[in-house]
Design an enzyme around this catalytic site. Structure first.
Site, PDB file in Angstrom:
ATOM      1  N   ASP A 163       0.844  -1.227  -0.057  1.00 31.41           N
ATOM      2  CA  ASP A 163       0.153   0.286  -0.055  1.00 31.41           C
ATOM      3  C   ASP A 163       0.723   1.539   0.028  1.00 31.41           C
ATOM      4  OD1 ASP A 163      -1.713  -2.086   0.230  1.00 31.41           O
ATOM      5  OD2 ASP A 163      -2.903  -1.067   2.316  1.00 31.41           O
ATOM      6  N   GLU A 392       1.528  -9.387  11.460  1.00 29.12           N
ATOM      7  CA  GLU A 392       1.456  -9.167  10.094  1.00 29.12           C
ATOM      8  C   GLU A 392       2.783  -8.969   9.459  1.00 29.12           C
ATOM      9  OE1 GLU A 392      -1.009  -5.572   9.718  1.00 29.12           O
ATOM     10  OE2 GLU A 392      -1.346  -5.793   7.374  1.00 29.12           O
TER      11      GLU A 392
HETATM   12  C1  DGY Z   1      -5.961  -1.673   4.261  1.00 30.21           C
HETATM   13  O1  DGY Z   1      -6.929  -1.255   4.521  1.00 30.21           O
HETATM   14  O2  DGY Z   1      -5.074  -1.382   4.932  1.00 30.21           O
HETATM   15  C2  DGY Z   1      -5.711  -2.394   3.194  1.00 30.21           C
HETATM   16  O3  DGY Z   1      -4.241  -2.978   2.932  1.00 30.21           O
HETATM   17  C3  DGY Z   1      -6.215  -2.036   1.893  1.00 30.21           C
HETATM   18  O4  DGY Z   1      -6.329  -3.394   1.143  1.00 30.21           O
END
Ligand code: DGY
Length: 425
Positions: A163, A392
């Protein structure tokens, strides 16, 4: 110790299992995510072979008519997540987002088929998934490669899965923030803000969603309209590997035409990928389709292509690159080069190590015969879990667990690693 870790991993899979799909983790990510599901099925296989297939079938049950497989499926309401269905407005019976994610399902399905204990069931279920995976891949080349370059673009950083990578910083400058509707982030209630993307990045994420929404999610319009069009070598490598695996499965199941098409695409894509190689960085780089330039950012996206049968010279260079990184960090593989000024050890994709990427990279390295580098990655991954639990992602310098906890795909990858190394029978 290893069998205890294995049992804990199985418990996490069970805890996050909602019957026909799995949430990445409760709270932070309360729905079904695309590449999370595909990769998690590999761990589920060791717990319940049939359940692993169901995970991927549920994902494809929500494929769009145009072939796109969405990045999130909002199976049920949950106010704990933003942006939810009311923001995406994709008008589907079961709401989904309108963007996609790394197409790793082709790879995962082949792995399930190859390993199957119940061959009859696996062949039947793979045969049913084959045309759906092919339709998704077709969609990519129609929607994201309008000039037939052999490589596809992402139009939103969330599509890459990485992201807030440094890779997007410059291209993201072109995405405005004016006109972004008021919003309340929910992720910061579930995870340390220092581990998450910034508010400025969120505004741009939402601006892009608003733009695509205003175009009714019509894929024929999105590509050219988007100020953010990036060719990510990691994303493309995942598509290429899945195309190679799709071709192999199609051959095995007698789908000769489909096999030839997938194989041809993979070959064309591999040739095109060479144009993203940087001698200076000794890795692949992203390409900004709007500016027409390579993005000089040393991230893990440029190492992931080893997952896709690239040529011997490039895979050897990547193995060497990772060996060098191994002298700079305690735990491989950092998502961004630690010498770069933008490296941030604990912030999401700007430095931390992720077990899913470790898995794909080590898989590719092993196939190319770089066993020692692969073994270091696997052993670092298991050490991270021993010290930090099933987080994560992890600070590659200290091993600090970051982001969400009790993470499905982390657990699934640990199961994979322990099985592959034979540490658990
Ligand atoms: C989030 O909402 O952080 C996700 O990575 C989007 O996929």
């Amino acid at each position: 110790m290893t069998s205890k870790i294995f049992d804990q991993a199985v418990e996490i899979l069970e805890r996050n299992d909602l019957g026909h799909y799995t949430v990445p983790t409760h709270g932070l990510y309360p729905f079904q995510w695309n590449w999370d599901s595909a990769l998690s099925s590999l761990g589920q296989y060791y717990v319940d072979e049939s359940r692993a297939w169901t995970e991927i079938e549920t994902l494809f049950a929500h494929q769009w008519d145009d072939g796109m497989v969405p990045h999130i499926i909002f199976h049920k309401d949950d106010d704990g997540y933003y942006p939810g269905p009311d923001v995406w407005q994709t008008n589907r019976e079961v709401p989904t987002t309108g963007i996609t994610q790394p197409p790793v399902a082709g790879f995962a399905v082949r792995r399930l088929l190859d390993r199957a204990k119940d061959k009859h069931m696996a062949r039947r279920r793979a045969a049913a998934l084959l045309p759906k995976i092919a339709a998704w891949h077709d969609w990519f080349y129609r929607a994201r490669d309008p000039e037939h370059t052999g490589l596809v673009a992402i139009l939103h950083p969330w599509e890459s899965g990485r992201d807030n990578s440094v890779d997007w910083d410059e291209a993201f400058e072109r995405v405005p923030t004016e006109g972004v509707e008021e919003f309340q982030r929910r992720d910061l209630h579930h995870a340390n803000p220092a581990h998450r993307p910034t508010q400025e990045q969120y505004k741009r994420y939402i601006w892009l969603v608003q733009l695509f929404r205003s175009l009714n999610w019509d894929y024929t319009k999105l590509h050219d309209a988007s100020p953010f069009q990036v060719v990510d070598p990691g994303f493309n490598a995942i598509l290429l590997r899945s195309s190679q695996d799709l071709a192999a499965m199609a051959e095995e199941l007698g789908e000769i035409e489909l096999a030839a098409e997938a194989r041809a695409r993979a070959e064309k894509g591999l040739l095109a990928l060479n144009k993203l190689w940087s001698d200076k960085r000794q890795q692949y780089l992203c390409f900004d389709r709007v500016s027409g330039e390579l993005i000089d950012s040393p991230s893990i996206g440029g190492l992931l292509p080893v997952f896709a049968h690239i040529d011997k010279a490039h895979s050897a260079a990547i193995a060497h690159h990772i060996d060098e990184l191994g002298k700079r960090v305690k735990y491989l593989v950092p998502s961004h080069h630690p010498d770069d000024k933008n490296f941030d050890a604990a912030r999401y994709w700007r430095g931390p190590a992720w077990l899913i990427v470790n898995y794909m990279i080590s898989d590719g390295l092993k196939r190319e015969g770089h066993y020692d580098t692969a073994a270091r990655i696997v052993s670092d991954s298991v050490k991270l879990i021993e010290t930090g639990g099933f987080a994560e992602y992890f600070d590659p310098m200290t091993g600090e667990p970051c982001g969400g906890l009790h993470f499905t795909w982390t657990a699934a990858m640990v199961i994979e690693f322990l099985k592959l190394t034979g540490e658990v029978a």
